[in-house]
Design a protein around this motif. Structure first.
Motif, mmCIF file in Angstrom:
data_model
loop_
_atom_site.group_PDB
_atom_site.id
_atom_site.type_symbol
_atom_site.label_atom_id
_atom_site.label_comp_id
_atom_site.label_asym_id
_atom_site.label_seq_id
_atom_site.Cartn_x
_atom_site.Cartn_y
_atom_site.Cartn_z
ATOM 1 N N ILE A 300 42.474 48.254 48.766
ATOM 2 C CA ILE A 300 44.296 46.976 49.092
ATOM 3 C C ILE A 300 44.440 45.742 49.200
ATOM 4 O O ILE A 300 45.088 45.013 49.125
ATOM 5 C CB ILE A 300 44.841 47.885 49.367
ATOM 6 N N ASP A 301 42.972 45.761 49.631
ATOM 7 C CA ASP A 301 42.505 43.765 49.997
ATOM 8 C C ASP A 301 42.054 43.395 49.410
ATOM 9 O O ASP A 301 40.997 43.508 49.313
ATOM 10 C CB ASP A 301 42.414 44.043 51.725
ATOM 11 N N TYR A 302 42.183 42.027 49.937
ATOM 12 C CA TYR A 302 42.073 41.068 48.410
ATOM 13 C C TYR A 302 41.719 40.041 47.787
ATOM 14 O O TYR A 302 42.588 39.002 49.316
ATOM 15 C CB TYR A 302 42.677 42.049 46.669
ATOM 16 N N VAL A 303 40.917 38.877 47.047
ATOM 17 C CA VAL A 303 40.701 38.093 47.292
ATOM 18 C C VAL A 303 40.617 38.035 45.314
ATOM 19 O O VAL A 303 39.732 38.129 44.704
ATOM 20 C CB VAL A 303 39.527 37.235 47.774
ATOM 21 N N LEU A 304 41.751 37.585 44.843
ATOM 22 C CA LEU A 304 41.610 36.823 43.216
ATOM 23 C C LEU A 304 41.823 35.665 43.223
ATOM 24 O O LEU A 304 42.332 35.221 44.665
ATOM 25 C CB LEU A 304 42.834 38.261 42.933
ATOM 26 N N TYR A 305 41.175 35.281 42.294
ATOM 27 C CA TYR A 305 41.115 34.218 42.042
ATOM 28 C C TYR A 305 41.292 33.791 40.488
ATOM 29 O O TYR A 305 40.975 34.938 39.428
ATOM 30 C CB TYR A 305 40.348 33.010 42.308
ATOM 31 N N GLN A 306 41.641 32.649 39.957
ATOM 32 C CA GLN A 306 41.765 32.110 38.529
ATOM 33 C C GLN A 306 40.047 30.963 38.477
ATOM 34 O O GLN A 306 40.435 30.439 38.858
ATOM 35 C CB GLN A 306 42.852 31.098 38.661
ATOM 36 N N PRO A 307 39.374 31.401 37.550
ATOM 37 C CA PRO A 307 38.364 30.814 37.170
ATOM 38 C C PRO A 307 38.816 29.230 36.682
ATOM 39 O O PRO A 307 38.137 28.975 36.896
ATOM 40 C CB PRO A 307 37.737 31.695 36.200
ATOM 41 N N THR A 308 39.945 28.916 36.110
ATOM 42 C CA THR A 308 40.882 28.073 36.159
ATOM 43 C C THR A 308 41.885 28.434 35.325
ATOM 44 O O THR A 308 42.897 29.329 35.530
ATOM 45 C CB THR A 308 39.843 27.191 34.599
ATOM 46 N N ARG A 309 42.524 27.234 35.761
ATOM 47 C CA ARG A 309 44.203 26.848 35.251
ATOM 48 C C ARG A 309 44.244 27.943 33.500
ATOM 49 O O ARG A 309 43.388 26.510 33.180
ATOM 50 C CB ARG A 309 45.411 26.097 35.471
ATOM 51 N N PRO A 310 45.019 28.461 32.769
ATOM 52 C CA PRO A 310 44.399 28.545 31.121
ATOM 53 C C PRO A 310 45.859 27.854 30.601
ATOM 54 O O PRO A 310 44.496 27.374 29.254
ATOM 55 C CB PRO A 310 45.256 30.067 31.422
ATOM 56 N N ALA A 311 46.266 26.594 31.321
ATOM 57 C CA ALA A 311 46.845 25.965 30.500
ATOM 58 C C ALA A 311 46.626 24.244 30.317
ATOM 59 O O ALA A 311 46.400 23.341 29.666
ATOM 60 C CB ALA A 311 48.187 25.912 31.148
ATOM 61 N N HIS A 312 45.132 24.057 31.546
ATOM 62 C CA HIS A 312 45.068 23.117 31.709
ATOM 63 C C HIS A 312 43.143 23.575 32.020
ATOM 64 O O HIS A 312 42.762 23.652 32.997
ATOM 65 C CB HIS A 312 45.427 22.237 33.070
ATOM 66 N N PRO A 313 42.377 23.735 31.088
ATOM 67 C CA PRO A 313 41.362 23.807 30.751
ATOM 68 C C PRO A 313 39.753 22.606 31.912
ATOM 69 O O PRO A 313 39.214 23.242 31.787
ATOM 70 C CB PRO A 313 40.716 24.381 29.405
#
Length: 357
Positions: A300-313
């Motif tokens: 239940i403890d996480y490191v979540l990340y966005q590979p990139t900003r979808p609106a700003h590739p």
């Protein structure tokens, strides 16, 4: 023969000179090492909330406070600092950063256990200097433990960024917020509202920036927890840089409509799953700090990340290269045999690529 060699050398030099600008523009990725750790406030407060009357509430509060002192955070902080010294995280996302005070009813309270300075001192002893970059308060309240004495408890979350190393990550643009979705608990002493919250900070190194966020979502009420996750996901949608979310989300990977599902279906990657797949990596919950073996049975403890900003590739790109669970092995315990926390921590190494021009 000599003329052919001279011409060949000239062509080689010209080719090398032509290629130099392209090589100079190729910048290496920057590694960002992050950790999420629920420090355990020291006792289960649920029995206090369910006490049938004022007398039982006082007794249960006294029992919980004794357990806090028994849980010996100074010793556990040393164990946690030792674990982190092996991993060298740039950023820590901490939950249940507790502050306990005690004193006479109607009189001044004095601090008995203050997690943050205790942990900072333990980290420094192990060669790690951190500064508090962002902090939010989830709850604060006080209750009697006898006819004449009372205790107070304040629950914080905090983001710490490592300092004192040239070229490492620097913090800026911090913010903290409370969730609109919150749980109100009726007790024998009256209702307690648990606002919960989140905090965030930009971290930058060598021209790369990511937005690091830390939170501890509601553990008991699923509807409140899911609403908090929706709030957070919406708030982070306007971030100018890719987001790295650290925290105790109280949501398993199978929770498709809860926080884990909302974020992973909404553009975030689970660092542990990206490296190891969906199994294992358990982080919760150690029911008794001195129980052997460890009884962690859920993630239940996480490191979540966005590979990139979808609106700003064109912005920075993030990719997990390593993920490790810490604080779950017998050797990680204190000298007296206590686990560092009732949770294990998660450390992830993220490769942050430069902006594409």
């Amino acid at each position: 023969m000599r003329r052919r060699l001279t011409i060949s050398a000239s062509v080689l030099i010209a080719s090398f000179t032509f290629a130099m600008p392209a090589l100079a523009e190729t910048e290496p990725t920057q590694q960002l090492t992050v950790n999420t750790y629920n420090l355990y406030l020291g006792a289960d407060l649920t029995p206090i909330a369910t006490a049938p009357d004022q007398q039982e509430l006082v007794r249960r509060t006294r029992t919980a406070y004794k357990h806090v002192l028994w849980a010996d955070f100074p010793a556990r902080a040393q164990a946690i600092a030792k674990l982190l010294a092996r991993q060298q995280p740039d950023v820590l996302g901490l939950q249940e950063v507790a502050l306990w005070k005690e004193g006479p009813i109607g009189g001044p309270l004095h601090t008995t256990v203050d997690y943050l300075p205790i942990l900072l001192k333990a980290l420094k002893k192990h060669g790690l200097d951190y500064a508090v970059a962002a902090e939010n308060t989830n709850f604060s309240g006080q209750l009697p433990i006898s006819a004449t004495r009372q205790v107070s408890f304040t629950d914080h979350d905090a983001i710490l960024v490592r300092t004192g190393i040239p070229g490492r990550w620097r913090a800026s643009h911090s913010e903290s917020h409370e969730y609109a979705a919150r749980l109100t608990v009726p007790t024998a002493a009256g209702p307690f509202t648990l606002p919960d919250g989140w905090s965030a900070v930009d971290v930058t190194a060598r021209g790369r920036t990511v937005r690091v966020v830390n939170t501890h979502l509601e553990p008991v009420d699923a509807q409140v927890r899911n609403d908090q996750a929706k709030e957070l996901h919406a708030a982070l949608a306007t971030a100018e840089h890719p987001v790295v979310l650290l925290g105790d989300l109280n949501s398993r990977p199978s929770d498709s409509t809860g926080p884990h599902g909302q974020f992973t279906q909404g553009g975030y990657t689970d660092a542990w799953a990206a490296i190891h797949g969906p199994n294992n990596g358990f982080t919760a919950t150690q029911i008794e700090l001195d129980a052997v073996p460890a009884d962690l049975d859920r993630r239940i403890d996480y490191v979540l990340y966005q590979p990139t900003r979808p609106a700003h590739p064109g912005l920075e790109q993030v990719q997990a290269v390593r993920a490790t669970v810490i604080g779950d092995k017998l050797r990680d315990r204190t000298r007296s045999g206590l686990w560092p926390s009732d949770h294990a921590g998660v450390v992830a190494v993220l490769a942050v690529s430069p902006r594409r021009h």
